[in-house]
Scaffold this motif. Structure first.
Motif, mmCIF file in Angstrom:
data_model
loop_
_atom_site.group_PDB
_atom_site.id
_atom_site.type_symbol
_atom_site.label_atom_id
_atom_site.label_comp_id
_atom_site.label_asym_id
_atom_site.label_seq_id
_atom_site.Cartn_x
_atom_site.Cartn_y
_atom_site.Cartn_z
ATOM 1 N N TRP A 176 0.851 -1.183 0.000
ATOM 2 C CA TRP A 176 0.000 0.000 0.000
ATOM 3 C C TRP A 176 0.891 1.239 0.000
ATOM 4 C CZ3 TRP A 176 -5.096 -0.269 -0.686
ATOM 5 C CH2 TRP A 176 -5.792 -1.407 -0.301
ATOM 6 N N PRO A 177 0.502 2.285 -0.712
ATOM 7 C CA PRO A 177 1.264 3.534 -0.623
ATOM 8 C C PRO A 177 1.022 4.174 0.744
ATOM 9 C CG PRO A 177 -0.723 3.882 -1.914
ATOM 10 C CD PRO A 177 -0.646 2.402 -1.615
ATOM 11 N N VAL A 178 1.961 4.973 1.170
ATOM 12 C CA VAL A 178 1.797 5.721 2.419
ATOM 13 C C VAL A 178 1.594 7.184 2.039
ATOM 14 C CG1 VAL A 178 2.898 6.420 4.584
ATOM 15 C CG2 VAL A 178 3.210 4.083 3.722
ATOM 16 N N LEU A 179 0.472 7.723 2.471
ATOM 17 C CA LEU A 179 0.136 9.117 2.178
ATOM 18 C C LEU A 179 0.064 9.905 3.471
ATOM 19 C CD1 LEU A 179 -2.782 8.639 -0.398
ATOM 20 C CD2 LEU A 179 -0.352 8.929 -0.875
ATOM 21 N N GLY A 207 -2.874 10.508 11.295
ATOM 22 C CA GLY A 207 -3.011 11.279 10.062
ATOM 23 C C GLY A 207 -2.239 10.700 8.888
ATOM 24 N N VAL A 208 -1.613 9.560 9.087
ATOM 25 C CA VAL A 208 -0.846 8.910 8.014
ATOM 26 C C VAL A 208 -1.689 7.761 7.464
ATOM 27 C CG1 VAL A 208 1.251 7.625 7.443
ATOM 28 C CG2 VAL A 208 1.348 9.529 9.075
ATOM 29 N N VAL A 209 -1.880 7.761 6.150
ATOM 30 C CA VAL A 209 -2.668 6.705 5.516
ATOM 31 C C VAL A 209 -1.700 5.629 5.048
ATOM 32 C CG1 VAL A 209 -4.322 6.155 3.709
ATOM 33 C CG2 VAL A 209 -4.392 8.397 4.829
ATOM 34 N N GLY A 210 -1.595 4.586 5.851
ATOM 35 C CA GLY A 210 -0.751 3.441 5.548
ATOM 36 C C GLY A 210 -1.618 2.202 5.410
ATOM 37 N N PRO A 211 -1.021 1.019 5.501
ATOM 38 C CA PRO A 211 -1.749 -0.222 5.261
ATOM 39 C C PRO A 211 -3.037 -0.387 6.064
ATOM 40 C CG PRO A 211 0.601 -0.666 5.370
ATOM 41 C CD PRO A 211 0.410 0.777 5.748
ATOM 42 N N ALA A 212 -3.006 -0.111 7.357
ATOM 43 C CA ALA A 212 -4.203 -0.338 8.182
ATOM 44 C C ALA A 212 -5.354 0.577 7.764
ATOM 45 C CB ALA A 212 -3.871 -0.142 9.656
ATOM 46 N N ARG A 256 -6.842 -2.935 -3.764
ATOM 47 C CA ARG A 256 -5.410 -2.973 -3.431
ATOM 48 C C ARG A 256 -4.550 -2.819 -4.680
ATOM 49 N NH1 ARG A 256 -2.346 -6.089 1.200
ATOM 50 N NH2 ARG A 256 -0.277 -5.275 0.774
ATOM 51 N N GLN A 257 -4.897 -3.527 -5.726
ATOM 52 C CA GLN A 257 -4.130 -3.434 -6.968
ATOM 53 C C GLN A 257 -4.256 -2.044 -7.584
ATOM 54 O OE1 GLN A 257 -2.081 -5.837 -8.326
ATOM 55 N NE2 GLN A 257 -2.437 -7.037 -6.489
ATOM 56 N N LEU A 258 -5.462 -1.495 -7.594
ATOM 57 C CA LEU A 258 -5.667 -0.157 -8.177
ATOM 58 C C LEU A 258 -4.840 0.899 -7.453
ATOM 59 C CD1 LEU A 258 -9.540 -0.087 -8.748
ATOM 60 C CD2 LEU A 258 -7.796 0.167 -10.528
ATOM 61 N N ILE A 259 -4.900 0.884 -6.128
ATOM 62 C CA ILE A 259 -4.259 1.933 -5.339
ATOM 63 C C ILE A 259 -2.742 1.716 -5.248
ATOM 64 C CG2 ILE A 259 -4.094 2.897 -2.999
ATOM 65 C CD1 ILE A 259 -7.194 2.307 -2.814
ATOM 66 N N THR A 290 -11.110 -0.001 2.383
ATOM 67 C CA THR A 290 -11.411 -0.775 1.170
ATOM 68 C C THR A 290 -11.763 -2.232 1.407
ATOM 69 O OG1 THR A 290 -9.086 -1.358 0.826
ATOM 70 C CG2 THR A 290 -9.876 0.696 -0.214
ATOM 71 N N ASP A 291 -11.822 -2.684 2.648
ATOM 72 C CA ASP A 291 -11.984 -4.120 2.898
ATOM 73 C C ASP A 291 -13.415 -4.619 2.810
ATOM 74 O OD1 ASP A 291 -13.118 -3.231 5.253
ATOM 75 O OD2 ASP A 291 -11.597 -4.107 6.558
ATOM 76 N N GLY A 292 -14.336 -3.738 2.498
ATOM 77 C CA GLY A 292 -15.724 -4.165 2.385
ATOM 78 C C GLY A 292 -16.510 -3.997 3.666
ATOM 79 N N THR A 293 -15.837 -3.717 4.790
ATOM 80 C CA THR A 293 -16.578 -3.485 6.027
ATOM 81 C C THR A 293 -17.130 -2.062 6.070
ATOM 82 O OG1 THR A 293 -14.591 -2.854 7.264
ATOM 83 C CG2 THR A 293 -15.240 -5.171 7.345
#
Length: 151
Positions: A6-9, A62-67, A143-146, A73-76
């Motif tokens: 995953w990218p980290v933003l 404030g960091v958008v990482g894997p979690a 996951r693939q798209l992002i 995006t996990d459907g929940t």
């Protein structure tokens, strides 16, 4: 297939992944619909990311990482899985990513309506990256798209 990282933003980031993030956040809660989807991770995006992390029970940094990506995006998150007939902010996020990869041809196609063009683009992307070709943007396709760089 190896899962791409995953990218980290974080604040200061720009680009299509930031735009997709902003659409995902806008779709997550009605109160965040006013967040601009402008591709700039500024103070407003940081504030909404922190709000999402708090609501989702994640560390608030404030960091958008894997979690954070996984929770978005996990459907929940209601509406995070989109397919033909879906409409709204999650569709705009998927369309933004499909545009990044060249599967949608123009920004005008980022309209929040998952119609035949978005379905075809999703299937083309899924086939190209080795996913099950079903036209559904669920956790694996998100996951693939992002995570993959744009074309």
């Amino acid at each position: 297939m190896t899962e791409p990282a995953w990218p980290v933003l974080r604040q200061g980031g720009t680009g299509p992944n930031v735009t997709a993030l902003q659409y995902l956040l806008r779709g997550a809660r009605d109160q965040w619909r006013t967040l601009a989807a402008d591709g700039v991770f500024g103070p407003a995006t940081d504030s909404v990311v922190r709000g999402f992390q708090s609501v989702a029970g994640l560390p608030v940094d404030g960091v958008v990482g894997p979690a954070t990506w996984q929770r978005l995006t996990d459907g929940t998150t209601i509406g995070a899985t989109v397919r033909e007939g879906s409409q709204g902010e999650y569709v705009k996020a998927a369309q933004t990513e499909l545009l990044k990869h060249g599967d949608l041809k123009t920004a005008a196609q980022v309209d929040g309506i998952f119609g035949p063009d978005t379905d075809t683009a999703t299937r083309r992307f899924q086939e190209r990256v080795g996913l099950m070709v079903d036209g559904i943007v669920g956790p694996a396709t998100w996951r693939q798209l992002i995570s993959r760089p744009g074309s």
